[in-house]
Design a protein around this motif. Structure first.
Motif, mmCIF file in Angstrom:
data_model
loop_
_atom_site.group_PDB
_atom_site.id
_atom_site.type_symbol
_atom_site.label_atom_id
_atom_site.label_comp_id
_atom_site.label_asym_id
_atom_site.label_seq_id
_atom_site.Cartn_x
_atom_site.Cartn_y
_atom_site.Cartn_z
ATOM 1 N N GLY A 90 0.807 -1.215 0.000
ATOM 2 C CA GLY A 90 0.000 0.000 0.000
ATOM 3 C C GLY A 90 0.839 1.262 0.000
ATOM 4 O O GLY A 90 0.492 2.265 -0.633
ATOM 5 N N LEU A 91 1.969 1.217 0.673
ATOM 6 C CA LEU A 91 2.846 2.393 0.759
ATOM 7 C C LEU A 91 3.815 2.502 -0.410
ATOM 8 O O LEU A 91 4.286 3.596 -0.719
ATOM 9 N N ILE A 115 -6.125 -1.386 -0.443
ATOM 10 C CA ILE A 115 -6.832 -1.051 -1.679
ATOM 11 C C ILE A 115 -6.863 0.462 -1.857
ATOM 12 O O ILE A 115 -6.572 0.975 -2.937
ATOM 13 N N MET A 116 -7.201 1.181 -0.817
ATOM 14 C CA MET A 116 -7.296 2.639 -0.925
ATOM 15 C C MET A 116 -5.936 3.276 -1.206
ATOM 16 O O MET A 116 -5.839 4.202 -2.014
ATOM 17 N N LYS A 117 -4.889 2.764 -0.599
ATOM 18 C CA LYS A 117 -3.551 3.342 -0.791
ATOM 19 C C LYS A 117 -2.962 2.999 -2.153
ATOM 20 O O LYS A 117 -2.125 3.742 -2.654
ATOM 21 N N SER A 118 -3.382 1.900 -2.725
ATOM 22 C CA SER A 118 -2.817 1.472 -4.012
ATOM 23 C C SER A 118 -3.826 1.632 -5.145
ATOM 24 O O SER A 118 -3.830 0.866 -6.095
ATOM 25 N N SER A 119 -4.623 2.656 -5.068
ATOM 26 C CA SER A 119 -5.729 2.818 -6.017
ATOM 27 C C SER A 119 -5.283 3.005 -7.458
ATOM 28 O O SER A 119 -6.080 2.830 -8.370
ATOM 29 N N GLY A 120 -4.027 3.335 -7.705
ATOM 30 C CA GLY A 120 -3.550 3.485 -9.075
ATOM 31 C C GLY A 120 -3.075 2.192 -9.697
ATOM 32 O O GLY A 120 -2.694 2.157 -10.865
#
Length: 146
Positions: A30-31, A74-79
């Motif tokens: 995610g980060l 999911i939210m952090k890796s939305s791209g």
């Protein structure tokens, strides 16, 4: 032969991972998902098998904290172009609607998460016969995300 060895390695990794290792992998991804070391190879060999393990844990043990970590990833890796997290979320919804509803009605009431759930649900159920169970699950999913 290479395929068999790779399959064995992935299977071993899947069954030997602890809950804490799953959390660490999702947090790291995610980060850092845009960094070169988190490329397609990482996604296929590490992340996706970990997501399958997360699905199994959440479905079997109703682990809402682990589900939260997954939703945060999911939210952090939305791209990311990886659709596998959507499929995992769809599978978790199918195995336990209540745990997903509890998270998405309050803390994760988010269009991106709703889109992932819809995509994953539709991917998973695409070849199912449209019977009462399928219709009820789909109705419940749409009531949640609309």
């Amino acid at each position: 032969m290479k395929f068999w060895i790779l399959s064995l390695f992935i299977s071993f990794q899947l069954f030997s991972q602890t809950r804490e290792e799953c959390i660490k992998i999702t947090e790291n991804y995610g980060l850092n998902y845009t960094k070169p070391e988190f490329s397609n190879d990482y996604v296929e060999k590490v992340l996706n098998p970990t997501l399958t393990k997360i699905q199994n844990i959440v479905c079997e043990k109703k682990d809402s904290e682990l589900l939260e970590k997954f939703l945060e990833m999911i939210m952090k890796s939305s791209g990311s172009a990886n659709e596998y997290p959507a499929d995992i979320l769809g599978n978790i919804f199918i195995c336990n609607q209540e745990i997903v509803e509890n998270q998405l009605k309050v803390k994760y009431k988010n269009k991106l998460i709703f889109d992932y759930l819809e995509l994953g649900f539709l991917n998973i159920t695409m070849h199912w016969p449209f019977d009462d169970k399928h219709a009820q699950l789909q109705k419940r999913m749409y009531q949640l995300i609309k």
